[in-house]
Design a protein around this motif. Structure first.
Motif, PDB file in Angstrom:
ATOM      1  N   PRO A   6     -21.925   3.989  -2.348  1.00  0.00           N
ATOM      2  CA  PRO A   6     -21.136   3.618  -3.203  1.00  0.00           C
ATOM      3  C   PRO A   6     -20.164   3.233  -3.647  1.00  0.00           C
ATOM      4  O   PRO A   6     -19.513   2.765  -3.112  1.00  0.00           O
ATOM      5  N   PRO A   7     -20.196   2.307  -4.769  1.00  0.00           N
ATOM      6  CA  PRO A   7     -19.077   1.555  -5.299  1.00  0.00           C
ATOM      7  C   PRO A   7     -17.636   2.648  -5.135  1.00  0.00           C
ATOM      8  O   PRO A   7     -17.658   3.693  -5.752  1.00  0.00           O
ATOM      9  N   PRO A   8     -16.817   2.370  -5.307  1.00  0.00           N
ATOM     10  CA  PRO A   8     -15.103   3.401  -4.843  1.00  0.00           C
ATOM     11  C   PRO A   8     -14.664   3.659  -6.380  1.00  0.00           C
ATOM     12  O   PRO A   8     -15.240   2.259  -6.883  1.00  0.00           O
ATOM     13  N   GLU A   9     -14.539   4.162  -6.698  1.00  0.00           N
ATOM     14  CA  GLU A   9     -14.024   5.085  -7.826  1.00  0.00           C
ATOM     15  C   GLU A   9     -12.479   4.699  -8.412  1.00  0.00           C
ATOM     16  O   GLU A   9     -11.697   4.266  -7.188  1.00  0.00           O
ATOM     17  N   ASN A  10     -11.810   4.462  -9.549  1.00  0.00           N
ATOM     18  CA  ASN A  10     -10.795   3.731  -9.445  1.00  0.00           C
ATOM     19  C   ASN A  10      -9.330   5.272  -9.141  1.00  0.00           C
ATOM     20  O   ASN A  10      -8.746   4.857  -8.973  1.00  0.00           O
ATOM     21  N   SER A  11     -10.016   6.578  -9.986  1.00  0.00           N
ATOM     22  CA  SER A  11      -8.908   7.171  -9.291  1.00  0.00           C
ATOM     23  C   SER A  11      -8.947   7.426  -7.496  1.00  0.00           C
ATOM     24  O   SER A  11      -7.729   7.792  -7.559  1.00  0.00           O
ATOM     25  N   GLN A  12     -10.016   6.381  -6.121  1.00  0.00           N
ATOM     26  CA  GLN A  12      -9.567   6.943  -5.323  1.00  0.00           C
ATOM     27  C   GLN A  12      -8.536   5.634  -5.050  1.00  0.00           C
ATOM     28  O   GLN A  12      -8.265   5.432  -4.468  1.00  0.00           O
ATOM     29  N   TRP A  13      -8.807   4.416  -5.528  1.00  0.00           N
ATOM     30  CA  TRP A  13      -7.996   3.944  -5.387  1.00  0.00           C
ATOM     31  C   TRP A  13      -6.773   3.680  -6.061  1.00  0.00           C
ATOM     32  O   TRP A  13      -5.646   3.224  -5.029  1.00  0.00           O
ATOM     33  N   ALA A  14      -6.915   4.905  -7.083  1.00  0.00           N
ATOM     34  CA  ALA A  14      -5.489   4.742  -7.827  1.00  0.00           C
ATOM     35  C   ALA A  14      -4.725   5.917  -6.708  1.00  0.00           C
ATOM     36  O   ALA A  14      -3.326   5.401  -6.170  1.00  0.00           O
ATOM     37  N   GLN A  15      -5.240   7.101  -6.027  1.00  0.00           N
ATOM     38  CA  GLN A  15      -4.299   7.278  -4.882  1.00  0.00           C
ATOM     39  C   GLN A  15      -3.561   6.703  -3.745  1.00  0.00           C
ATOM     40  O   GLN A  15      -3.051   6.591  -3.498  1.00  0.00           O
ATOM     41  N   ALA A  16      -4.805   5.425  -3.526  1.00  0.00           N
ATOM     42  CA  ALA A  16      -4.833   4.752  -2.472  1.00  0.00           C
ATOM     43  C   ALA A  16      -2.924   4.262  -2.613  1.00  0.00           C
ATOM     44  O   ALA A  16      -2.269   3.956  -2.260  1.00  0.00           O
ATOM     45  N   MET A  17      -3.433   4.072  -4.190  1.00  0.00           N
ATOM     46  CA  MET A  17      -1.955   2.882  -4.267  1.00  0.00           C
ATOM     47  C   MET A  17      -0.509   3.791  -4.341  1.00  0.00           C
ATOM     48  O   MET A  17      -0.143   3.396  -3.999  1.00  0.00           O
ATOM     49  N   ILE A  18      -1.303   4.898  -5.094  1.00  0.00           N
ATOM     50  CA  ILE A  18       0.523   5.397  -5.376  1.00  0.00           C
ATOM     51  C   ILE A  18       1.034   6.277  -4.240  1.00  0.00           C
ATOM     52  O   ILE A  18       2.130   6.093  -3.698  1.00  0.00           O
ATOM     53  N   TYR A  19      -0.216   6.384  -3.250  1.00  0.00           N
ATOM     54  CA  TYR A  19       0.651   6.799  -1.814  1.00  0.00           C
ATOM     55  C   TYR A  19       1.594   5.193  -1.286  1.00  0.00           C
ATOM     56  O   TYR A  19       2.326   5.403  -0.520  1.00  0.00           O
ATOM     57  N   LEU A  20       1.215   4.356  -1.998  1.00  0.00           N
ATOM     58  CA  LEU A  20       1.364   2.515  -1.214  1.00  0.00           C
ATOM     59  C   LEU A  20       3.416   3.084  -1.535  1.00  0.00           C
ATOM     60  O   LEU A  20       3.489   2.568  -1.058  1.00  0.00           O
ATOM     61  N   TRP A  21       3.045   3.188  -2.820  1.00  0.00           N
ATOM     62  CA  TRP A  21       3.733   2.970  -3.449  1.00  0.00           C
ATOM     63  C   TRP A  21       5.358   4.288  -2.951  1.00  0.00           C
ATOM     64  O   TRP A  21       6.545   3.743  -3.162  1.00  0.00           O
ATOM     65  N   LEU A  22       4.437   4.973  -3.038  1.00  0.00           N
ATOM     66  CA  LEU A  22       6.012   6.336  -2.382  1.00  0.00           C
ATOM     67  C   LEU A  22       6.815   5.664  -1.264  1.00  0.00           C
ATOM     68  O   LEU A  22       7.454   6.012  -0.481  1.00  0.00           O
ATOM     69  N   LEU A  23       5.429   5.389  -0.968  1.00  0.00           N
ATOM     70  CA  LEU A  23       6.280   5.005   0.857  1.00  0.00           C
ATOM     71  C   LEU A  23       6.789   4.055   0.885  1.00  0.00           C
ATOM     72  O   LEU A  23       7.906   4.135   1.584  1.00  0.00           O
ATOM     73  N   LEU A  24       6.801   3.333   0.403  1.00  0.00           N
ATOM     74  CA  LEU A  24       7.666   2.291  -0.058  1.00  0.00           C
ATOM     75  C   LEU A  24       8.942   2.478  -0.831  1.00  0.00           C
ATOM     76  O   LEU A  24      10.007   1.433  -0.672  1.00  0.00           O
ATOM     77  N   GLU A  25       9.157   3.465  -1.319  1.00  0.00           N
ATOM     78  CA  GLU A  25      10.314   3.538  -2.693  1.00  0.00           C
ATOM     79  C   GLU A  25      11.006   4.533  -1.596  1.00  0.00           C
ATOM     80  O   GLU A  25      12.100   4.555  -1.491  1.00  0.00           O
ATOM     81  N   SER A  26      10.475   5.692  -0.375  1.00  0.00           N
ATOM     82  CA  SER A  26      11.002   5.897  -0.146  1.00  0.00           C
ATOM     83  C   SER A  26      11.178   5.155   1.627  1.00  0.00           C
ATOM     84  O   SER A  26      12.768   5.645   2.508  1.00  0.00           O
ATOM     85  N   GLU A  27      10.852   4.639   2.161  1.00  0.00           N
ATOM     86  CA  GLU A  27      11.303   3.663   3.197  1.00  0.00           C
ATOM     87  C   GLU A  27      10.990   2.468   3.280  1.00  0.00           C
ATOM     88  O   GLU A  27       9.970   1.967   3.374  1.00  0.00           O
ATOM     89  N   PRO A  28      11.804   1.290   2.386  1.00  0.00           N
ATOM     90  CA  PRO A  28      11.484   0.414   1.990  1.00  0.00           C
ATOM     91  C   PRO A  28      11.666  -1.102   2.841  1.00  0.00           C
ATOM     92  O   PRO A  28      13.007  -0.638   3.523  1.00  0.00           O
ATOM     93  N   PRO A  29      10.626  -1.795   3.515  1.00  0.00           N
ATOM     94  CA  PRO A  29      10.920  -2.588   4.626  1.00  0.00           C
ATOM     95  C   PRO A  29      11.833  -3.626   4.148  1.00  0.00           C
ATOM     96  O   PRO A  29      12.213  -3.928   2.936  1.00  0.00           O
ATOM     97  N   PRO A  30      12.592  -4.211   4.947  1.00  0.00           N
ATOM     98  CA  PRO A  30      13.727  -5.378   4.777  1.00  0.00           C
ATOM     99  C   PRO A  30      12.954  -6.197   4.176  1.00  0.00           C
ATOM    100  O   PRO A  30      13.816  -7.093   3.171  1.00  0.00           O
ATOM    101  N   THR A  31      12.167  -6.652   4.727  1.00  0.00           N
ATOM    102  CA  THR A  31      10.784  -7.719   4.162  1.00  0.00           C
ATOM    103  C   THR A  31      10.607  -8.043   3.097  1.00  0.00           C
ATOM    104  O   THR A  31       9.681  -9.157   2.522  1.00  0.00           O
ATOM    105  N   LEU A  32      10.592  -6.364   2.496  1.00  0.00           N
ATOM    106  CA  LEU A  32      10.028  -6.083   0.893  1.00  0.00           C
ATOM    107  C   LEU A  32      10.237  -7.510   0.280  1.00  0.00           C
ATOM    108  O   LEU A  32      11.748  -6.908  -0.572  1.00  0.00           O
ATOM    109  N   THR A  33       9.797  -8.042  -0.948  1.00  0.00           N
ATOM    110  CA  THR A  33      10.050  -8.669  -2.311  1.00  0.00           C
ATOM    111  C   THR A  33       9.059  -8.157  -2.927  1.00  0.00           C
ATOM    112  O   THR A  33       7.963  -8.206  -2.745  1.00  0.00           O
ATOM    113  N   SER A  34       9.860  -8.426  -4.391  1.00  0.00           N
ATOM    114  CA  SER A  34       8.015  -8.822  -5.159  1.00  0.00           C
ATOM    115  C   SER A  34       7.595  -9.251  -5.053  1.00  0.00           C
ATOM    116  O   SER A  34       6.354  -8.843  -5.974  1.00  0.00           O
TER     117      SER A  34
END
Length: 334
Positions: free
Chosen positions: A141-169
């Motif tokens: 089956p194809p992935p669901e929007n809510s499943q993508w959303a979980q992965a993307m929120i976790y990535l956002w949380l990680l970058l907010e709490s541990e921002p890499p020095p090379t991160l840009t917009s």
């Protein structure tokens, strides 16, 4: 959600300009907290209530499926250091400044990411992986929007709490969905890429949607509780035994103990159960009330009791659940 030939997902970032309207910035007086899964599913879940790509499994089986994936991480991602079950937490603030205001102190989002890949190359950025279980089926089956959303929120949380020095917009980010087949233990990977600016825009819209719901729900609960507190018993005279009945119901709620009552027909058992239940609801002793009936006739009595209470000022949201065989358009299936 469309994909290119290289399996790249381009349109996981939704465009909801209506979320940026002033109505989304309602004033809140207390901090809000929301788990990652609740946020993802409330805002981004689509289609029906069920899911054909994953379904509830026992805790032990879920742990085994996740561990079977964890053991193969080094093989699939040799250039990364993998950390599993990573606890993440960050606070989202509205606006571009990213700071709390007097009207809104922030939305605290927390959860535990299945896998975070930390690249060994100093110029590369981390990757979040959300792991899901598949049915015992050969159909993918194809992935669901809510499943993508979980992965993307976790990535956002990680970058907010541990921002890499090379991160840009304009840094390109990656998140993965990994589906583990229950029967075969085969792994299917799906990849999504987007810039950090797009991720922040998507996260802003996601949080505004949830906050709009939270403020509306808070307003409704205030009105509901006020209407219950001012609600009188719906009948002028209390029948013999009803007062003791209601006292027993309230005591059972306060003590969180079961209560079994046997009483003849006609003494007012329904209203004597619902009325103290509503009182407990308004005081925050319970979060909801389920009134289950064995017969359709008693269900009608409960519905009529709520209708009567509403005529006297009760503000309450309720739903009547009916047996599937009685509402299904194809009763022969039952």
């Amino acid at each position: 959600m469309s994909k290119n030939k290289d399996n790249r997902t381009d349109d996981v970032i939704t465009d909801r300009t209506d979320l940026l309207s002033p109505a989304a910035d309602s004033v809140l007086v207390q901090p809000l907290k929301c788990p990652v899964r609740n946020l993802a599913e409330f805002v981004h879940k689509r289609n029906g209530l069920g899911s054909y790509s994953s379904d509830p499994i026992s805790g032990k089986e879920g742990i085994r499926l996740h561990k079977s994936f964890y053991h193969r991480l080094a093989k699939h991602f040799p250039d990364n250091e993998a950390k599993t079950e990573v606890n993440l937490k960050a606070v989202w603030y509205p606006g571009q400044n990213g700071n709390p205001t007097t009207s809104f102190p922030g939305l605290e989002i927390s959860g535990r990411a299945d896998v975070i890949l930390y690249p060994r190359s100093p110029s590369a950025l981390p990757i979040a992986i959300e792991v899901k279980s598949l049915h015992d089926t050969d159909i993918e089956p194809p992935p669901e929007n809510s499943q993508w959303a979980q992965a993307m929120i976790y990535l956002w949380l990680l970058l907010e709490s541990e921002p890499p020095p090379t991160l840009t917009s304009q840094s390109e980010l990656t998140c993965l969905l990994a589906f583990v087949n229950r029967r075969t233990r085969n792994i299917t990977m799906h990849r999504a890429r987007f810039t950090y600016a797009k991720l922040n825009q998507w996260m802003d819209q996601t949080c505004r949607t949830w906050i709009r719901h939270a403020t509306r729900l808070s307003s409704h609960l205030e009105l509901r509780n006020a209407s219950i507190r001012s609600l009188n018993f719906p009948y002028e005279n209390i029948r013999l035994g009803q007062r003791d009945f209601m006292h027993l119901v309230m005591r059972s709620i306060l003590r969180k103990t079961p209560l079994f009552i046997e009483a003849p027909t006609g003494i007012g058992k329904t209203v004597s159960t619902i009325y103290p239940g509503l009182r407990a609801l308004s005081e925050g002793l319970i979060s909801g009330c389920i009134y289950a009936t064995a017969k359709t006739s008693t269900r009608y009595v409960a519905a009529e009791t709520l209708r009567l209470l509403r005529t006297q000022g009760l503000i309450l949201r309720s739903v009547i659940l009916t047996a599937k065989e009685k509402i299904c358009s194809y009763p022969q299936h039952y």
